[in-house]
Design an enzyme around this catalytic site. Structure first.
Site, mmCIF file in Angstrom:
data_model
loop_
_atom_site.group_PDB
_atom_site.id
_atom_site.type_symbol
_atom_site.label_atom_id
_atom_site.label_comp_id
_atom_site.label_asym_id
_atom_site.label_seq_id
_atom_site.Cartn_x
_atom_site.Cartn_y
_atom_site.Cartn_z
ATOM 1 N N ASP A 18 3.265 6.462 26.842
ATOM 2 C CA ASP A 18 1.724 6.502 27.278
ATOM 3 C C ASP A 18 1.986 7.046 28.593
ATOM 4 O OD1 ASP A 18 -1.314 5.208 27.994
ATOM 5 O OD2 ASP A 18 -0.664 7.270 28.028
ATOM 6 N N ASP A 95 4.937 19.107 12.698
ATOM 7 C CA ASP A 95 5.208 18.657 10.975
ATOM 8 C C ASP A 95 3.932 19.642 10.710
ATOM 9 O OD1 ASP A 95 4.809 14.964 10.541
ATOM 10 O OD2 ASP A 95 3.927 16.668 9.076
ATOM 11 N N ASP A 192 4.135 17.885 4.923
ATOM 12 C CA ASP A 192 2.873 16.782 4.665
ATOM 13 C C ASP A 192 2.904 17.047 3.348
ATOM 14 O OD1 ASP A 192 1.764 14.703 5.549
ATOM 15 O OD2 ASP A 192 0.365 15.731 4.888
ATOM 16 N N GLU A 241 7.820 16.485 2.043
ATOM 17 C CA GLU A 241 7.656 14.945 1.408
ATOM 18 C C GLU A 241 6.780 15.567 0.669
ATOM 19 O OE1 GLU A 241 4.326 14.281 2.858
ATOM 20 O OE2 GLU A 241 4.248 11.652 2.433
ATOM 21 N N HIS A 313 6.100 6.385 9.779
ATOM 22 C CA HIS A 313 4.632 6.074 10.590
ATOM 23 C C HIS A 313 3.939 5.457 8.996
ATOM 24 C CE1 HIS A 313 4.163 10.233 8.596
ATOM 25 N NE2 HIS A 313 3.689 9.959 8.247
ATOM 26 N N ASP A 314 4.203 5.775 7.935
ATOM 27 C CA ASP A 314 3.450 5.327 6.181
ATOM 28 C C ASP A 314 3.862 4.559 5.826
ATOM 29 O OD1 ASP A 314 3.065 8.154 5.632
ATOM 30 O OD2 ASP A 314 1.839 8.072 7.052
HETATM 31 O O1 TEU Z 1 0.973 11.336 3.527
HETATM 32 C C1 TEU Z 1 0.899 11.571 2.453
HETATM 33 C C2 TEU Z 1 1.095 9.672 1.129
HETATM 34 O O2 TEU Z 1 2.178 10.450 0.504
HETATM 35 C C3 TEU Z 1 0.788 8.909 1.669
HETATM 36 O O3 TEU Z 1 -0.189 8.769 1.686
HETATM 37 C C4 TEU Z 1 1.659 7.661 1.372
HETATM 38 O O4 TEU Z 1 1.267 8.246 -0.372
HETATM 39 C C5 TEU Z 1 0.499 6.760 1.703
HETATM 40 O O5 TEU Z 1 0.480 7.193 3.283
HETATM 41 C C6 TEU Z 1 1.548 5.283 0.712
HETATM 42 O O6 TEU Z 1 1.124 4.402 1.710
HETATM 43 C C7 TEU Z 1 1.011 12.046 4.477
HETATM 44 C C8 TEU Z 1 1.601 11.600 6.171
HETATM 45 O O7 TEU Z 1 2.852 11.203 6.107
HETATM 46 C C9 TEU Z 1 0.084 10.863 5.923
HETATM 47 O O8 TEU Z 1 0.134 9.858 7.091
HETATM 48 C C10 TEU Z 1 -1.125 11.322 5.487
HETATM 49 O O9 TEU Z 1 -1.742 10.190 5.909
HETATM 50 C C11 TEU Z 1 -1.124 11.972 4.069
HETATM 51 O O10 TEU Z 1 -0.499 12.642 3.950
HETATM 52 C C12 TEU Z 1 -2.595 12.792 4.369
HETATM 53 O O11 TEU Z 1 -1.676 13.915 4.862
#
Ligand code: TEU
Length: 475
Positions: A18, A95, A192, A241, A313-314
């Site tokens: 930041d 992205d 995505d 993805e 990030h997921d």
């Molecule tokens: O993620 C898609 C997805 O499959 C995720 O929602 C995953 O299933 C879940 O996070 C598992 O815990 C993509 C992006 O990476 C995610 O950050 C977004 O929330 C989502 O698509 C919707 O755009």
């Protein structure tokens, strides 16, 4: 293909650095940290969304694809970041979130305005829900809209209406936007949930994920996108993805002769520790992980290409999930990195993974920020779930584990911000920082640097074949 010996570094801008003290990471913060990225020896940066967005799903709900959200900066900042990466020999992929937009996008505002609006058919509208689909963020996938009393489809949050890819006007608008970013100098896209864009004809009831994860026109749309956007461009990187994609399907998506995508993000190896859902979490059985990793190595050995990742990030931080974030944090982080980076495929390193960053305590529900975790908590507690028990099933798998601020130094806010961070800094940040890592020759950081160097100098790393050993050994 250049990307076969490349390493990609994912930056999640909200949590990287930041520069203006508002507690949220931004583009100028990234610009100030480019040497950290460069000395790691990566070839590409994947930037999570920075577009205009109400931030309902942390930027994966886009309200203007061709502008930067003020919280992250301006298009001029973006151009400076891109130049800073290119002068260090690093490519940038954006992205691309085009299965859905934000409900605050101008397209949706027009579409929802009336049943005969010109853009009505840019989204999925029905007089009443045609099926029992559930949103991936809890609740029904159809939302009634006051303006016309009709329902629109949202596989994710109600603020993320699904675009109708059957409509050629939608596809043309998306391809034009993609070309605009390529003309600005970006080097490709991470797409995505791109395998959800082709919906099943008739929208039948059933498992909304299984029904939408590979619709009948998906290959057609990806080949059309390739013709309309990527043909004639060299040196690009495209990664789709695709939650739920199988090895057999991935061979088709990534076969260069089919001109669809260069590689896919698959999810088998990050689902081996869960039952009916990510919240139904169980300890890893090593043989399950070996089996899926081996299947993907064998399945893409002769055609197509793999992406290799533990973190993003997921996903929770892998050293906490599949390693040991206590006494053996450094050793298990290095072990996991070695496995991943010596597989056939393109490795993706998520910010902080190179330091061995760990999951966060997430002690109370007020520590959570992610819509997926918060919606699940609210739904389960409303159904009578014990709050502490629900929090306990969220804690190890919440996406917030990956979204705590990047740890730059041992100061109170880890050098991430001078303000109040949007999400708490991990309390263990004092000992897990680049300064500590650079100073320790046997650190996770130097191990990643050596792995990247090996991939760049030893062809066998990128192109060698794979033989599974001790497939049934649990240790
Ligand atoms: O993620 C898609 C997805 O499959 C995720 O929602 C995953 O299933 C879940 O996070 C598992 O815990 C993509 C992006 O990476 C995610 O950050 C977004 O929330 C989502 O698509 C919707 O755009």
């Amino acid at each position: 293909m250049w990307f076969r010996s490349a390493v990609v570094y994912q930056i999640y801008p909200r949590s990287f650095a930041d520069s203006d003290g508002d507690g949220v990471g931004d583009l100028r913060g990234i610009i100030g940290r480019l040497d950290h990225v460069a000395t790691l020896g990566v070839d590409v940066v994947w930037l999570s969304p920075i577009y205009a967005s109400p931030q309902d799903d942390a930027g994966y709900d886009i309200s203007d694809y061709q502008d930067i959200d003020p919280v992250f900066g301006t298009l001029a900042d973006f151009d400076e970041l891109l130049a800073g990466l290119h002068e260090r020999g690093i490519k940038l992929i954006m992205d691309l979130v085009v299965n859905h937009t934000s409900d605050e996008h101008a397209w949706f505002a027009e579409s929802r305005s009336s049943v005969d609006a010109p853009k009505r058919d840019w989204y999925w509208w029905r007089r009443s829900p045609p099926n029992d689909w559930r949103s991936f963020f809890s609740g029904p996938a159809w939302e009634r809209d006051e303006a016309t009393g009709e329902y629109y489809l949202h596989l994710f949050s109600r603020k993320q209406p699904d675009l109708n890819w059957e409509n050629p006007e939608v596809r043309e608008a998306i391809y034009a936007m993609m070309r605009w970013w390529l003309d600005r100098g970006v080097d490709g896209f991470r797409m995505d949930v791109i395998n959800l864009i082709s919906k099943p004809p008739g929208l039948p009831s059933g498992d909304s994920f299984a029904l939408n994860a590979h619709g009948p026109r998906l290959h057609e749309f990806l080949q059309e996108m390739h013709r309309e956007v990527f043909d004639g461009h060299d040196g690009l990187l495209t990664v789709g993805e695709m939650p739920g994609v199988t090895v057999e399907e991935a061979r088709l998506f990534t076969d260069p002769a089919r001109r669809e995508v260069d590689m896919v993000f698959q999810f088998e190896h990050v689902q081996v520790d869960q039952g009916t859902s990510k919240w139904d979490h169980h300890p890893l059985r090593l043989t399950d992980l070996k089996a899926t990793l081996g299947r993907w190595q064998a399945g893409l050995a002769d055609v197509g290409w793999n992406s290799l990742y533990w973190n993003n990030h997921d996903q929770p931080r892998v050293v906490s999930r599949f390693g040991d974030d206590g006494a053996y944090r450094v050793r298990s982080a290095k072990l996991l990195a070695t496995i991943l980076h010596l597989h056939r495929g393109t490795p993706y390193v998520y910010q902080g993974e190179e330091l061995g960053m760990t999951n966060a305590p997430l002690e109370r529900v007020t520590d959570l920020r992610d819509i997926e975790s918060l919606n699940h908590y609210a739904e389960r507690v409303a159904l009578g779930g014990d709050p502490q028990a629900v929090l306990a099933e969220i804690r190890p798998m919440s996406r917030d584990n990956a979204r705590t601020p990047m740890q730059w130094d041992a100061s109170a806010k880890a050098g991430f911000t001078t303000g109040e961070p949007w999400i708490a800094v991990n309390p263990n940040h004092a000992e897990i920082t680049p300064a500590a890592a650079v100073a320790a020759p046997d650190s996770v950081y130097h191990h990643y640097r050596r792995l990247h160097e090996l991939r760049h100098t030893e062809p066998v790393v990128a192109l060698g074949d794979f033989t599974m050993l001790l497939a049934r050994d649990e240790r």
